[in-house]
Scaffold this active site. Structure first.
Site, short mmCIF file in Angstrom:
data_model
loop_
_atom_site.label_atom_id
_atom_site.label_comp_id
_atom_site.label_asym_id
_atom_site.label_seq_id
_atom_site.Cartn_x
_atom_site.Cartn_y
_atom_site.Cartn_z
N TYR A 2 -34.10 6.41 54.11
CA TYR A 2 -34.33 5.54 52.95
C TYR A 2 -34.69 6.39 51.72
CZ TYR A 2 -37.45 2.88 49.89
OH TYR A 2 -38.10 2.36 48.81
N ALA A 6 -32.21 -3.85 44.21
CA ALA A 6 -31.43 -4.42 45.31
C ALA A 6 -31.20 -3.46 46.47
CB ALA A 6 -30.08 -4.91 44.78
N GLY A 11 -40.40 9.82 60.48
CA GLY A 11 -40.28 9.85 59.03
C GLY A 11 -41.51 9.41 58.27
N LYS A 14 -32.73 7.03 47.96
CA LYS A 14 -33.35 6.86 46.65
C LYS A 14 -33.22 8.15 45.82
CE LYS A 14 -34.91 2.59 46.80
NZ LYS A 14 -35.95 1.82 46.16
N LEU A 64 -29.29 -13.23 47.92
CA LEU A 64 -30.23 -14.03 48.72
C LEU A 64 -30.26 -13.60 50.19
CD1 LEU A 64 -29.63 -17.56 47.16
CD2 LEU A 64 -31.40 -15.90 46.58
N SER A 104 -38.81 5.34 44.75
CA SER A 104 -39.81 5.35 45.82
C SER A 104 -40.48 6.70 45.95
CB SER A 104 -39.13 5.01 47.15
OG SER A 104 -40.00 5.20 48.23
#
Length: 327
Positions: free
Chosen positions: A140, A73, A283, A144, A33, A116
């Protein structure tokens, strides 16, 4: 199937959970959460409060016995990843390895991963297909890509079967209006514009208007979150039935510029959303569009809700409904 959805209280995760339920699967949600919402949980699903950085949490979750799991996640803000890469290393890399280790330890070897288009970097040709060279331009995307490599090794060494779904810009909200929990501190274009339209934010910053595109702003392939959810379920059913892994791109093949999205949002909301053009963001490739031919050929998947007007209207409806209930 009994499916554990890690990150199932989040924006994309909750839509995936809804789709799984509609297809008759039994769903348990695992979420800390930090960005997910209790509002996004369905009462008929079991909820496990846990953190992917705590191996014991994952151990206890997988010990309950699942046929499959879906991993949603990872942190996903490309711009932020260039400023605080350590945050993305710890959560995306370490967290995923914790998930993989707990899953294989409990013989849960069907996995769908929310990957992604950021794994590709600046496109060498368009639309991008699955064989396009991988050269991420943001950290990021690098995380991935590394996760995809980890899954391939776990397939060889541990018998994991995975579907890696590389999608571009997730947008929109549940067209039925059941899900309308809003993302906290959104960084993506459409929710930021909605916050401006609702008076929660003064303006939207548009990063760069000097790209070699038709109006100087970045071109992106926006895919409706309900279409993404459908692809997750189809991919999960495929790998479990066929016992082989998949890597697929998901998109519409059609790009829209940031300025075009802004103008369409102004038209649909009826609000003159204030925008300011600022410098480029590190990026950010100029243009990204995907070929989903393989997803259609293998899964029979085609986007149904990813036209621009549906993307914007379903989001606007969610924001209006949320703020009406939470004045």
């Amino acid at each position: 199937m009994k499916v554990l959805v890690i990150g199932g209280a989040g924006y994309i995760g909750s839509h995936v959970v809804k789709e799984l339920m509609e297809k008759g699967h039994t769903v348990t949600v695992f979420d800390n959460l930090s960005s997910g919402l209790l509002q996004n949980l369905f009462p008929q699903n079991e909820f496990i409060a846990g953190n992917i950085l705590h191996p014991d949490d994952l151990e206890n979750a997988f010990a309950r016995g699942f046929d499959a799991f879906i991993h949603l996640a990872a942190f996903k803000a490309a711009g932020e990843s260039m400023i605080v890469p350590e945050k993305y290393s710890i959560n995306n890399i370490n967290g995923t390895l914790n998930i993989l280790n707990a899953a294989v330890a409990h013989n849960c070897k069907n996995m769908v991963f929310s990957s992604s288009a950021a794994v590709f970097g600046e496109p060498q040709y368009l639309p991008i297909d699955e064989n396009h060279p991988k050269a991420p331009e943001n950290y990021y995307g690098f995380t991935k890509l590394k996760i995809e490599e980890f899954m391939a090794w776990y397939e060889k060494l541990k018998g994991l079967r995975f579907a890696s779904l590389r999608y571009f810009n997730a947008a929109g909200y549940d067209p039925t209006g059941v899900l309308y929990g809003l993302e906290r501190n959104p960084a993506n274009l459409l929710p930021v514009m909605m916050e401006v339209a609702c008076g929660k934010r003064e303006k939207v910053n548009i990063f760069g208007n000097d790209y070699k595109t038709r109006d100087g702003t970045c071109i992106r392939d926006y895919i409706h979150v309900t279409d993404l959810a459908s692809a997750h379920v189809l991919a999960l059913e495929y790998i479990s039935k066929e016992n082989k892994s998949l890597t697929l791109n998901l998109g519409t093949g059609n790009g829209i510029t940031v300025t075009e999205m802004l103008e369409a949002t102004r038209r649909i909301t009826g609000v003159n959303i204030k925008a300011e053009y600022v410098g480029r963001r590190a990026g950010d490739p100029a243009q990204l569009t995907a070929s989903s031919k393989l997803a259609k050929d293998i899964l029979g998947w085609e986007p149904k809700y990813s036209d621009v007007d549906t993307l914007i209207k379903s989001t606007w409806d969610a924001y209006q409904k949320y703020y009406k209930e939470n004045k």
